[in-house]
Write a protein that holds these residues in place. Structure first.
Motif, PDB file in Angstrom:
ATOM      1  N   VAL A  32       0.854  -1.184   0.000  1.00  0.00           N
ATOM      2  CA  VAL A  32       0.000   0.000   0.000  1.00  0.00           C
ATOM      3  C   VAL A  32       0.889   1.232   0.000  1.00  0.00           C
ATOM      4  O   VAL A  32       2.066   1.166   0.365  1.00  0.00           O
ATOM      5  N   ASP A  33       0.315   2.350  -0.383  1.00  0.00           N
ATOM      6  CA  ASP A  33       1.050   3.614  -0.349  1.00  0.00           C
ATOM      7  C   ASP A  33       0.944   4.245   1.031  1.00  0.00           C
ATOM      8  O   ASP A  33      -0.061   4.100   1.732  1.00  0.00           O
ATOM      9  N   ALA A  34       2.009   4.933   1.427  1.00  0.00           N
ATOM     10  CA  ALA A  34       2.006   5.689   2.675  1.00  0.00           C
ATOM     11  C   ALA A  34       2.700   7.017   2.410  1.00  0.00           C
ATOM     12  O   ALA A  34       3.567   7.116   1.534  1.00  0.00           O
ATOM     13  N   HIS A  35       2.313   8.028   3.165  1.00  0.00           N
ATOM     14  CA  HIS A  35       2.900   9.359   3.002  1.00  0.00           C
ATOM     15  C   HIS A  35       3.824   9.624   4.192  1.00  0.00           C
ATOM     16  O   HIS A  35       3.380   9.707   5.344  1.00  0.00           O
ATOM     17  N   VAL A  36       5.119   9.729   3.908  1.00  0.00           N
ATOM     18  CA  VAL A  36       6.126   9.869   4.948  1.00  0.00           C
ATOM     19  C   VAL A  36       7.049  11.032   4.601  1.00  0.00           C
ATOM     20  O   VAL A  36       7.645  11.057   3.520  1.00  0.00           O
ATOM     21  N   ARG A  37       7.136  11.986   5.499  1.00  0.00           N
ATOM     22  CA  ARG A  37       8.015  13.149   5.331  1.00  0.00           C
ATOM     23  C   ARG A  37       7.851  13.796   3.950  1.00  0.00           C
ATOM     24  O   ARG A  37       8.819  14.127   3.259  1.00  0.00           O
ATOM     25  N   GLY A  38       6.588  13.956   3.551  1.00  0.00           N
ATOM     26  CA  GLY A  38       6.284  14.667   2.312  1.00  0.00           C
ATOM     27  C   GLY A  38       6.397  13.854   1.051  1.00  0.00           C
ATOM     28  O   GLY A  38       6.207  14.380  -0.053  1.00  0.00           O
ATOM     29  N   ALA A  39       6.704  12.570   1.152  1.00  0.00           N
ATOM     30  CA  ALA A  39       6.850  11.719  -0.034  1.00  0.00           C
ATOM     31  C   ALA A  39       5.906  10.532   0.066  1.00  0.00           C
ATOM     32  O   ALA A  39       5.553  10.078   1.165  1.00  0.00           O
ATOM     33  N   THR A  40       5.490  10.014  -1.088  1.00  0.00           N
ATOM     34  CA  THR A  40       4.663   8.815  -1.139  1.00  0.00           C
ATOM     35  C   THR A  40       5.566   7.609  -1.378  1.00  0.00           C
ATOM     36  O   THR A  40       6.349   7.594  -2.330  1.00  0.00           O
ATOM     37  N   ILE A  41       5.459   6.626  -0.497  1.00  0.00           N
ATOM     38  CA  ILE A  41       6.287   5.424  -0.590  1.00  0.00           C
ATOM     39  C   ILE A  41       5.402   4.195  -0.528  1.00  0.00           C
ATOM     40  O   ILE A  41       4.230   4.276  -0.157  1.00  0.00           O
ATOM     41  N   ARG A  42       5.971   3.038  -0.877  1.00  0.00           N
ATOM     42  CA  ARG A  42       5.266   1.760  -0.735  1.00  0.00           C
ATOM     43  C   ARG A  42       5.673   1.101   0.579  1.00  0.00           C
ATOM     44  O   ARG A  42       6.833   1.152   0.988  1.00  0.00           O
ATOM     45  N   THR A  43       4.690   0.464   1.209  1.00  0.00           N
ATOM     46  CA  THR A  43       4.956  -0.250   2.462  1.00  0.00           C
ATOM     47  C   THR A  43       4.091  -1.506   2.496  1.00  0.00           C
ATOM     48  O   THR A  43       3.078  -1.600   1.787  1.00  0.00           O
ATOM     49  N   TYR A  44       4.514  -2.476   3.277  1.00  0.00           N
ATOM     50  CA  TYR A  44       3.680  -3.669   3.448  1.00  0.00           C
ATOM     51  C   TYR A  44       2.436  -3.318   4.265  1.00  0.00           C
ATOM     52  O   TYR A  44       2.537  -2.722   5.340  1.00  0.00           O
ATOM     53  N   ARG A  45       1.276  -3.697   3.748  1.00  0.00           N
ATOM     54  CA  ARG A  45       0.033  -3.414   4.468  1.00  0.00           C
ATOM     55  C   ARG A  45       0.039  -4.047   5.857  1.00  0.00           C
ATOM     56  O   ARG A  45      -0.451  -3.454   6.820  1.00  0.00           O
ATOM     57  N   HIS A  46       0.620  -5.246   5.964  1.00  0.00           N
ATOM     58  CA  HIS A  46       0.535  -5.999   7.209  1.00  0.00           C
ATOM     59  C   HIS A  46       1.788  -5.847   8.083  1.00  0.00           C
ATOM     60  O   HIS A  46       1.988  -6.643   9.014  1.00  0.00           O
ATOM     61  N   ALA A  47       2.604  -4.837   7.803  1.00  0.00           N
ATOM     62  CA  ALA A  47       3.741  -4.579   8.684  1.00  0.00           C
ATOM     63  C   ALA A  47       3.224  -4.160  10.058  1.00  0.00           C
ATOM     64  O   ALA A  47       2.238  -3.431  10.177  1.00  0.00           O
ATOM     65  N   ALA A  48       3.883  -4.646  11.110  1.00  0.00           N
ATOM     66  CA  ALA A  48       3.483  -4.298  12.474  1.00  0.00           C
ATOM     67  C   ALA A  48       3.662  -2.794  12.693  1.00  0.00           C
ATOM     68  O   ALA A  48       4.494  -2.158  12.042  1.00  0.00           O
ATOM     69  N   PRO A  49       2.912  -2.212  13.629  1.00  0.00           N
ATOM     70  CA  PRO A  49       3.021  -0.760  13.840  1.00  0.00           C
ATOM     71  C   PRO A  49       4.266  -0.333  14.613  1.00  0.00           C
ATOM     72  O   PRO A  49       4.731   0.796  14.448  1.00  0.00           O
ATOM     73  N   THR A  50       4.781  -1.216  15.490  1.00  0.00           N
ATOM     74  CA  THR A  50       5.946  -0.852  16.306  1.00  0.00           C
ATOM     75  C   THR A  50       6.915  -2.021  16.401  1.00  0.00           C
ATOM     76  O   THR A  50       6.532  -3.185  16.223  1.00  0.00           O
ATOM     77  N   LEU A  51       8.148  -1.686  16.748  1.00  0.00           N
ATOM     78  CA  LEU A  51       9.165  -2.725  16.933  1.00  0.00           C
ATOM     79  C   LEU A  51       8.777  -3.667  18.064  1.00  0.00           C
ATOM     80  O   LEU A  51       8.961  -4.885  17.951  1.00  0.00           O
ATOM     81  N   TYR A  52       8.230  -3.132  19.154  1.00  0.00           N
ATOM     82  CA  TYR A  52       7.880  -4.021  20.263  1.00  0.00           C
ATOM     83  C   TYR A  52       6.760  -4.986  19.859  1.00  0.00           C
ATOM     84  O   TYR A  52       6.745  -6.139  20.306  1.00  0.00           O
ATOM     85  N   THR A  53       5.833  -4.540  19.026  1.00  0.00           N
ATOM     86  CA  THR A  53       4.794  -5.448  18.531  1.00  0.00           C
ATOM     87  C   THR A  53       5.421  -6.640  17.835  1.00  0.00           C
ATOM     88  O   THR A  53       4.984  -7.788  17.987  1.00  0.00           O
TER      89      THR A  53
END
Length: 578
Positions: A32-53
């Motif tokens: 899926v697309d995500a907007h990070v620091r002003g840019a649109t990037i691709r990321t895994y939809r099912h990536a966990a939200p945090t490292l501890y997760t």
């Protein structure tokens, strides 16, 4: 073509087909697309939200499996995480550490490292992974640039921190320093741990330091999104390999999964290095164990591999070479199924030794750096067999482009600087806004690595941009010269570098350490080794035999600036003597 003809797909075509299926909408690795620091990037939809997760899921899935052996003894996932929960409570209640605050770790690889790391991430603090081999001056500078509320350190590192005058509150791993609270006592009593903090996915969770081969180390800001995508990308690579094997052998993927041995790793890369964190995550991802050792010793490492039936070894090429040089190495290393030389380019002689001494081991290749949390591309199996010099295909979360010195994008096959964009790219450098700005061309990370992308989209590395020697107008790749010398297998150490020359601009120097037992090898014979495979202008102007052992970083990279300074200082002294 007749009906009976079977179309055989190339390994790359098969990979692209598998990649498309695994990353499609509704698939396990959907993008899926995500907007990070002003840019649109691709990321895994099912990536966990945090490292501890991510790491908490490892405990839930593998609670009774052994996680650590070696330094700190044998402990299960449940035991390590229980101590981590207790330490999280200590950090929160006793030391007042809250979300976003810096907590340092400075120690050699051991079980305590994992306990501290998991505790820090549970409370939403930022783990600052200091180089435990730093001098007092180096750690003093790093601690000023990235100040910490608390630092957890082993006895040797405590002495270094004291010499540096670091002002953070200190916690020792051992009870050797009575005046300093220690981790063993602090986690001896059950405590009620705070609930895991829910951090923003794009907030920083780890700060690791660059190797400092070209200057003072910089603190790299890695976010939860970065690391969580790294971990899911490891699963993507594993599932891609299973799909390849399923097609090759006609066995269902789930049946193959049950036949796969659990990954268990010899942890050679230090955990303050991105390759160490990657090896840890890859092993935990499979419910495996990590074996740690207090210092590098090839024979002791072979004993650990044999005793605990370890299947993965990732380390600098020099450590792989040391292991393979053991007289009885083939027998003691027989359980190794994956050997991953990393941290620098792998000399061809090491690649050949892996194939010769460990024919059942699978060699992997890849490319990455601290600024992207690990590898951005990986190659193995059929792809590496068909394209033996490639670093592999890019992660689905990443884009790569190749640009010339003016920043213009180059077509496939042409060499230029490799630039990266995507979900693995760091947030920046801690406390260094100018360096952060210099590292980016818009959303693209300037890697400083020279390479090219072929027509299949596979990445190839040529050299570091800063490791080119320009002599008499010709560009000379130091890595190419080093590979030409290393493939002779006559040297235990090889490094090529440039020094100023009034006539040529720069001249090429090769520093070599001859292997024991090799005789009658003079400078001209060394030059002949390069002359046999390279153009005349790439033959070293000078060969030196007595600059070893070569200065190296903690992960085995030769520090060229120190080597060059050593050479120039000696040359200057010799000139004065004349």
């Amino acid at each position: 073509m007749s009906d009976s003809t079977v179309e055989v797909k190339s390994p790359v075509a098969a990979y692209r087909e598998i990649e498309a299926a695994l990353t499609a909408p509704g698939a396990p690795f959907e993008m899926v697309d995500a907007h990070v620091r002003g840019a649109t990037i691709r990321t895994y939809r099912h990536a966990a939200p945090t490292l501890y997760t991510v790491v908490a899921d490892f405990e839930q899935r593998f609670a009774d499996n052994t996680l650590t052996v070696g330094v700190g003894g044998e402990q299960t996932y449940r035991e390590v995480f229980e101590r981590a929960r207790r330490f999280a409570a200590v950090l929160h209640e006793v030391y007042g550490v809250g979300p976003g605050e810096h907590v340092g770790i400075m120690m050699n690889n051991r079980a305590d490292y994992l306990i501290a790391l998991f505790a820090i991430t549970r409370i939403g603090a930022v783990a600052v992974l200091f180089n435990s081999r730093s001098s007092a001056n180096e750690i003093g500078a790093a601690a000023v640039e990235v100040p910490c509320a608390v630092i957890v350190a082993d006895p040797k590192s405590l002495r270094t921190l004291a010499s540096a005058g670091v002002s953070a509150q200190l916690i020792a791993t051992d009870a050797e320093t009575p005046a300093t609270p220690n981790l063993t006592d602090l986690t001896a009593t059950p405590r009620s741990a705070p609930e895991p903090h829910v951090s923003d996915t794009d907030s920083v969770c780890l700060i690791l330091f660059t190797s400092g081969t070209s200057g003072r180390p910089k603190g790299v800001l890695l976010t939860h999104r970065n690391i969580c995508n790294v971990v899911l990308n490891m699963r993507f690579v594993a599932d891609t390999n299973l799909e390849f094997a399923s097609r090759t052998y006609g066995i269902a993927v789930e049946d193959l999964r049950t036949l796969m041995p659990t990954v268990s790793a010899l942890l050679i890369f230090p955990l303050f290095h991105v390759s160490g964190i990657a090896a840890l995550m890859a092993t935990m991802n499979a419910g495996g164990r990590v074996a740690t050792m207090p210092r590098w010793d090839a024979s002791a490492a072979a004993d650990l591999i044999a005793e605990y039936q370890l299947s993965l070894m990732a380390g600098p090429p020099m450590t792989v070479d040391d292991l393979l040089a053991l007289p009885d190495g083939a027998e003691r290393l027989g359980t190794l199924l994956n050997v991953v030389p990393g941290g620098q380019a792998t000399p061809p002689n090491v690649t050949a030794r892996i194939a010769d001494r460990l024919p059942n081991a699978r060699r992997s290749a890849g490319w990455g750096m601290t600024e992207v949390g690990g590898s951005v591309c990986t190659a193995g199996g059929d792809i590496l067999a068909a394209h033996p010099t490639t670093s592999g295909a890019m992660s689905p979360t990443m884009d790569v482009r190749v640009v010339d010195w003016d920043g213009a994008e180059l077509p496939a096959g042409q060499v230029g600087e490799l630039q990266l964009r995507g979900a693995l790219v760091m947030a920046g450098y801690a406390g260094r806004p100018d360096d952060t700005a210099d590292a980016f061309d818009g959303a693209w990370l300037r890697t400083g690595d020279l390479g090219y992308v072929d027509d299949h989209g596979l990445v190839y590395l040529v050299d570091r941009a800063k490791d080119l020697v320009i002599s008499a107008g010709e560009n000379i790749s130091c890595a190419e010269v080093e590979a030409a010398l290393a493939q002779s297998d006559r040297f235990s150490e090889v490094a090529a570098f440039g020094v100023p020359d009034d006539r040529r601009g720069e001249r090429l120097v090769a520093a070599v350490t001859v292997r024991d037992g090799i005789r009658d090898l003079d400078a001209e014979a060394v030059r002949d080794l390069t002359r046999a495979v390279l153009s005349d202008y790439k033959v070293p102007t000078e060969v030196v035999f007595d600059l070893g052992p070569l200065p190296r970083t903690a992960t085995g990279k030769v520090v060229k600036r120190e080597l060059r300074q050593r050479y120039l200082a000696r040359s200057s002294a010799q000139t004065k003597e004349r």
